[in-house]
Design a protein around this motif. Structure first.
Motif, PDB file in Angstrom:
ATOM      1  N   ARG A 486       2.132  10.436  -3.761  1.00 53.98           N
ATOM      2  CA  ARG A 486       2.886   9.319  -3.166  1.00 53.98           C
ATOM      3  C   ARG A 486       2.388   7.976  -3.699  1.00 53.98           C
ATOM      4  O   ARG A 486       3.155   7.057  -3.949  1.00 53.98           O
ATOM      5  CB  ARG A 486       2.740   9.334  -1.641  1.00 53.98           C
ATOM      6  N   LYS A 489       3.429   7.534  -7.302  1.00 51.02           N
ATOM      7  CA  LYS A 489       4.869   7.253  -7.350  1.00 51.02           C
ATOM      8  C   LYS A 489       5.105   5.759  -7.123  1.00 51.02           C
ATOM      9  O   LYS A 489       5.918   5.138  -7.809  1.00 51.02           O
ATOM     10  CB  LYS A 489       5.540   8.091  -6.257  1.00 51.02           C
ATOM     11  N   GLN A 490       4.396   5.180  -6.152  1.00 47.84           N
ATOM     12  CA  GLN A 490       4.553   3.750  -5.893  1.00 47.84           C
ATOM     13  C   GLN A 490       4.067   2.930  -7.075  1.00 47.84           C
ATOM     14  O   GLN A 490       4.696   1.943  -7.450  1.00 47.84           O
ATOM     15  CB  GLN A 490       3.773   3.343  -4.633  1.00 47.84           C
ATOM     16  N   TYR A 492       4.045   3.721 -10.147  1.00 41.74           N
ATOM     17  CA  TYR A 492       5.045   3.841 -11.206  1.00 41.74           C
ATOM     18  C   TYR A 492       6.287   3.010 -10.855  1.00 41.74           C
ATOM     19  O   TYR A 492       6.830   2.289 -11.687  1.00 41.74           O
ATOM     20  CB  TYR A 492       5.404   5.323 -11.386  1.00 41.74           C
ATOM     21  N   GLN A 493       6.699   3.104  -9.610  1.00 44.01           N
ATOM     22  CA  GLN A 493       7.882   2.377  -9.139  1.00 44.01           C
ATOM     23  C   GLN A 493       7.691   0.861  -9.349  1.00 44.01           C
ATOM     24  O   GLN A 493       8.600   0.155  -9.766  1.00 44.01           O
ATOM     25  CB  GLN A 493       8.084   2.722  -7.649  1.00 44.01           C
ATOM     26  N   ILE A 676      11.987   8.099   0.534  1.00 40.46           N
ATOM     27  CA  ILE A 676      10.605   8.276   0.100  1.00 40.46           C
ATOM     28  C   ILE A 676       9.631   7.601   1.064  1.00 40.46           C
ATOM     29  O   ILE A 676       8.476   8.003   1.202  1.00 40.46           O
ATOM     30  CB  ILE A 676      10.419   7.766  -1.352  1.00 40.46           C
TER      31      ILE A 676
END
Ligand code: CAA
Ligand code: NAI
Length: 696
Positions: A486, A489-490, A492-493, A676
Motif C-alpha cells: 500500500r 503504491k502511494q 508510485y502514485q 484504494i
C-alpha cells in the motif's frame, strides 16, 4: 513493601537485598525499602558496613520503565533519595553485583562508596535505547570515574560493559571470584578493617577531553544517531560534567532528562521496548506449552535467503545440513556464506576461530536422505507454488515425524503448502527478511492447522537465533509486505501526480526511515516485482496490459543497484543513488501520453500518504486478526522495514498524531482516489470513539 527489599545481619555487616522480580527494577517501594535498610544498618551499633545486592537474576536493571509511561502518584521516595542516603551514610556502603547493573541500577551502585561484582556481571547505561539519559546523576558520575572520553561512548551506545572492562575503567573496585555473597561480605570487612575512606565520586573531577573531542564525537555518531534526541542530550550532559561542579551538572542533567522524557521519542522507544517483549506472548498459547528441542536444522536452497538463514542457525551453534539441486548451486551458496563471514572477520567483529567453528557446522548435500533426521527444515527454494508443493511432498515422505516443516515463502499460501502433506499441523511459515543474517525480524506464520507446540517452539527458536519473532496469519504478503504494498503504491502514485522519486525518498528519509521506497526498490532489485507482475498478467486476462513506469524501467535493463541503474543511476561500485534526468524525462513523457496533469506535492503530503497507507492497511490486518496487536505491527516495521525506532512504528505514530486526524485524512483521500483508500472500519470506530490502537 517489606518483601521488595530485605535487610538481614551477617555478623558486623548489614545486608540489603532487593527482591523485585524479574529484574529488580526500582519500582515504587524499592527506594524506600533500600533506605529503610540503610537506616537499620546505620542505627545498629553492631554493624560496621552495609552491602547492597539483588536477589534472583541480577543486581538492579534500572528504573521501572512502566513508571515513565504511567507515573505513580507523587510522594513516594525516589532514586535520588537513595543516592543521598548512601552518600550521607556514615558507614561504608558497598554494591555487590551479579547479572547486570543497568541504568538506575548502575547509578545506585555508583553512589555507593565501593563496588564489587562477579566475573560474569555486566554494567551499562542503556537509557539511550529508550530515548532518555542516565538521569539519576549517572552522566555526572561516570565521567568522574573513567574520564569523559571513555564515559561518553558508553552512555551514547548503551552498550553493556563486561566485568573485566568495568574493573579496568574503575567502574568497579573488585571482581569476586567464587560465591558473590561470601566475597562481598569479606570485601566489606576488609574495607572496615583498613579504615578505607568513604569515597564519594561526586567529589572527584572529570578529566577534560582532548581539544575537539566533543565535535569529533558528534560527527562520528551522525549517521547512526540521525533523528534521535537522546544521544545529543547525553553529549550536553557530558560537557556539563567537565565544565560544571557536580551539583550544577546534576541540575543540567535534570533539565536535559526532562526534555527527553517529555518527547514523543522516549514514548515511542519505551513502547517498542515493551512491544518487543509482548510480541512473543500468544494469548491462546500459554507460556508453559511444551516446546520441542531444536538441536539440528536443514535448509533447502542455498540462494540469497537459504544462505543467510543457515548463518543464523550456525551462529548459535545449531548444525545445518543445506540441500541444493546441483553441486554448482551448493558451491556458490557456500562460497557466499564464507565471504560474508570473512567480511565480518575483516571488520574485527568475529575471530577467524569463530568463523571456522560456524562454517564447520554446515554440511552441504544434494540428497534428501541426509536431512531426514533434522529437528526443523526451513525451505527457501524458488517462489513457485508447484515447486514448493513438490518439495513439501518430498519432505513429508522423508522427514522424521517430529520434524517441523517451515517455509520461507514471502507471498504464497502457507495453508495450501501445508495441505499437500499428511502432517499440516507440523507446517509453519518462517518469513525471514533479507539479508537474513542481518535483519532482526522473523514473521512466524501460523497456518490454520499449525499446532500450538510447533508455534511455541518456533517462537522460542526465533529468540534463540537472535531474531525478533512476531506471529502473523496467512494473508497475501503476511503483515509487513501486505502493508508495504500500500505504501509503495502511494509512492508510485505520487510520482505520477507530480513528485519525482528523489522527492518521495527525501520526504520519507527525513521522516526517519532508513531509505525511501525508490532507493529501497533499487536495492532489492526491480526485476523481482516486474517478473511477478508479468506472470500475473499472463495468467489473468483481466489485468490491464499497460506497462507502468516501473515496468518500462525494467524493460530498459535497469534492475536497480545490481545493474548500476534503476529509479536512480549509480557509479560503478557505489550504492549512492544519483537522480537521473533520463528517468525524470521518462516520467514526464509517461504522464503526458496519458494526459496526467502533474502538480507540486509537498513533503507533508508525501509523508502522510505513505504512512497513512501503512496505518490503514495495518488497521485492516488487526481487524482480521492477522496480527495480534498494534504493537506487533510496530515491532515488524521497526525491525524489518527501517521504520525509525523513535517513532515505534506506524500504529503508535498514528496514535500520537490522533486517530481522528488520521481518519479524516484517509476519508479525504478516499473521496479523491476511490477504493484504494477505503477506510478500515476499525480505524473509523476508534477515531469516532476517541480511542487509540494501543487501547485495544
Ligand atoms: N522496567 C520494567 N520492566 C522491565 C525492565 C525495566 N527496567 N527491564 C526488564 N523489564 C521486564 C521486561 O519487560 C520483561 O517483562 P515480561 O517478562 O513481562 O515480558 C521482563 O522484565 C524480563 O525482561 P527481558 O525479557 O528483557 O529479559 P532478559 O533477561 O532478556 O533481559 C535485561 C534482561 C537485560 C535487564 C533487559 O530486560 C533490559 O535491557 N532491560 C532494560 C534495562 C534498562 O533500560 N534500564 C534503564 C531503565 S531507565 C533508568 O534507569 C533511568 C534512570 O536514569 C533512573
Ligand atoms: P534464490 O533464487 O536466491 O534461491 C533459491 C535457491 O533454491 C536456488 O539456489 C535454487 O537452486 C534452489 N532451489 C530451487 N529449487 C530447489 C529444490 N527443489 N530443492 C533444493 N533447492 C532448490 O531465491 P531467494 O531470494 O533466496 O528466495 C527463496 C525463498 O525465500 C522464496 O520463497 C522467496 O520468496 C523467499 N524470500 C525471499 C526474500 C528475498 O528478499 N530474496 C525475502 C523473504 C523471503
Amino acid at each position: 513493601m517489606a518483601n521488595l527489599v530485605n535487610f538481614e545481619k551477617h555478623g558486623s555487616i548489614g545486608l540489603i537485598t532487593v527482591d523485585n522480580p524479574p529484574v529488580n527494577a526500582l519500582s515504587v517501594g524499592v527506594p524506600q525499602g533500600i533506605m529503610d535498610g540503610v537506616n537499620a544498618g546505620e542505627t545498629d551499633s553492631g554493624i560496621a558496613a552495609i552491602v547492597l545486592r539483588g536477589a534472583g537474576r541480577g543486581f538492579i536493571a534500572g528504573a521501572d520503565i512502566n513508571e515513565f509511561l504511567n507515573p505513580p502518584p507523587p510522594g513516594s521516595a525516589s532514586l535520588f533519595d537513595v543516592l543521598n542516603c548512601f552518600e550521607n551514610c556514615k558507614k561504608p556502603v558497598i554494591a555487590a553485583v551479579h547479572g547486570n547493573a543497568l541504568g538506575g541500577g548502575l547509578e545506585t551502585a555508583l553512589a555507593c562508596h565501593y563496588r564489587c561484582g562477579t566475573a560474569e556481571a555486566v554494567y551499562g547505561f542503556p537509557e539511550v535505547l529508550i530515548g532518555i539519559l542516565p538521569g539519576a546523576q549517572g552522566t555526572q558520575r561516570l565521567p568522574r570515574i573513567c574520564g569523559v572520553e571513555k564515559a561518553l561512548p558508553l552512555m551514547v551506545s548503551g552498550e553493556f560493559v563486561p566485568a573485566k572492562n568495568a574493573l579496568a575503567l574503575g567502574i568497579i573496585d573488585k571482581i569476586i571470584d567464587g560465591e558473590l555473597l561470601e566475597g562481598a561480605l569479606a570485601f566489606a570487612e576488609q574495607i572496615v578493617a583498613e579504615r578505607r575512606p568513604l569515597r564519594k565520586i561526586r567529589d572527584e573531577t572529570a578529566v577534560a577531553p582532548a581539544e575537539g573531542f566533543f565535535e569529533d564525537f558528534e560527527k562520528s555518531i551522525a549517521k547512526r544517531a540521525r533523528g534521535y534526541l537522546a544521544p545529543y542530550k547525553i553529549i550536553e550532559c557530558a560537557r556539563a560534567a567537565v565544565a560544571l561542579p557536580f551539583e550544577k551538572g546534576v541540575e543540567r542533567e535534570r533539565e536535559l532528562f526532562g526534555d527527553c522524557l517529555k518527547s514523543d521519542q522516549s514514548k515511542g522507544l519505551m513502547n517498542l521496548f515493551f512491544g518487543e517483549r509482548t510480541c512473543t506472548k500468544i494469548p491462546d498459547i500459554p507460556r508453559d506449552t511444551p516446546t520441542q528441542k531444536i538441536a539440528s536444522a536443514a535448509v533447502l536452497g542455498a540462494g540469497t535467503m537459504g544462505g543467510g538463514i543457515t548463518m543464523n542457525f550456525v551462529n548459535v551453534g545449531i548444525p545445518v545440513t543445506i540441500l541444493e539441486m546441483s553441486q554448482e548451486a551448493l558451491d556458490r551458496g557456500l562460497e557466499i556464506i564464507r565471504k560474508n563471514y570473512a567480511n565480518t572477520v575483516k571488520k574485527g567483529r568475529l575471530s577467524q576461530e569463530q568463523m571456522d567453528a560456524c562454517v564447520s557446522l554446515i554440511t552441504p548435500t544434494l540428497s534428501y536422505d541426509d536431512i531426514a533426521n533434522a529437528d526443523i527444515v526451513v525451505e527457501a527454494v524458488f517462489e513457485d507454488m508447484d515447486i514448493k508443493k513438490e518439495v513439501f511432498r518430498k519432505l513429508d515422505g522423508i522427514m522424521k515425524p517430529a520434524a517441523i516443516l517451515a517455509t520461507n515463502t514471502s507471498t504464497l499460501n502457507v495453508n495450501e503448502i501445508a495441505n499437500v502433506t499428511q502432517r499440516p499441523e507440523m507446517v509453519i511459515g518462517t518469513h525471514f527478511f533479507s539479508p537474513a543474517n542481518v535483519m532482526k525480524l522473523l514473521e512466524v506464520v501460523r497456518g490454520e492447522r499449525t499446532k500450538k507446540e510447533v508455534i511455541a517452539t518456533v517462537m522460542q527458536l526465533g529468540k534463540t537465533i537472535k531474531k525478533v519473532p512476531v506471529l502473523v496469519g496467512v494473508c497475501d504478503g503476511f503483515v509487513g509486505n501486505r502493508m508495504l504494498a500500500r505504501y509503495s503504491k502511494q509512492a508510485y502514485q505520487m510520482v505520477l501526480e507530480g513528485a519525482l522519486p528523489q522527492d518521495v525518498d527525501k520526504a520519507v528519509f527525513d521522516f526517519g526511515l532508513a531509505m525511501g521506497p525508490f532507493a529501497m526498490g533499487d536495492l532489492a532489485g526491480l526485476d523481482v516485482g516486474w517478473r511477478i507482475r508479468k506472470r500475473r498478467a499472463a495468467e489473468n486476462a483481466d489485468i490491464e496490459d499497460d506497462a507502468g513506469i516501473d515496468d518500462q524501467i525494467c524493460e530498459m535493463g535497469r534492475y536497480g543497484q545490481k545493474t548500476n541503474a534503476g529509479w536512480y543511476k549509480y557509479e560503478p561500485g557505489s550504492r549512492v543513488p544519483i537522480p537521473d534526468p533520463e528517468i525524470e524525462r521518462l516520467i514526464i513523457e509517461y504522464c503526458e501520453e496519458r494526459q496526467i496533469r502533474r502538480r507540486q506535492i509537498g513533503h507533508q503530503e508525501i509523508v502522510d500518504r505513505c504512512i497513512y497507507a501503512l496505518v490503514n492497511e495495518g488497521a485492516k490486518i488487526l481487524e482480521e486478526g492477522m496480527a495480534l496487536r498494534a504493537s506487533d505491527i510496530d515491532v515488524i516495521y521497526a525491525n524489518g522495514y527501517g521504520f525509525p525506532r523513535y517513532r515505534a512504528g506506524p500504529m503508535l505514530y498514528a496514535d500520537m498524531v490522533g486517530l481522528d486526524k488520521v481518519y479524516d485524512a484517509i476519508r479525504g483521500y478516499h473521496e479523491q482516489y476511490g477504493d484504494i483508500w477505503e477506510p478500515a472500519p476499525l480505524l473509523r470506530h476508534l477515531a469516532e470513539q476517541g480511542k487509540k490502537f494501543s487501547d485495544l
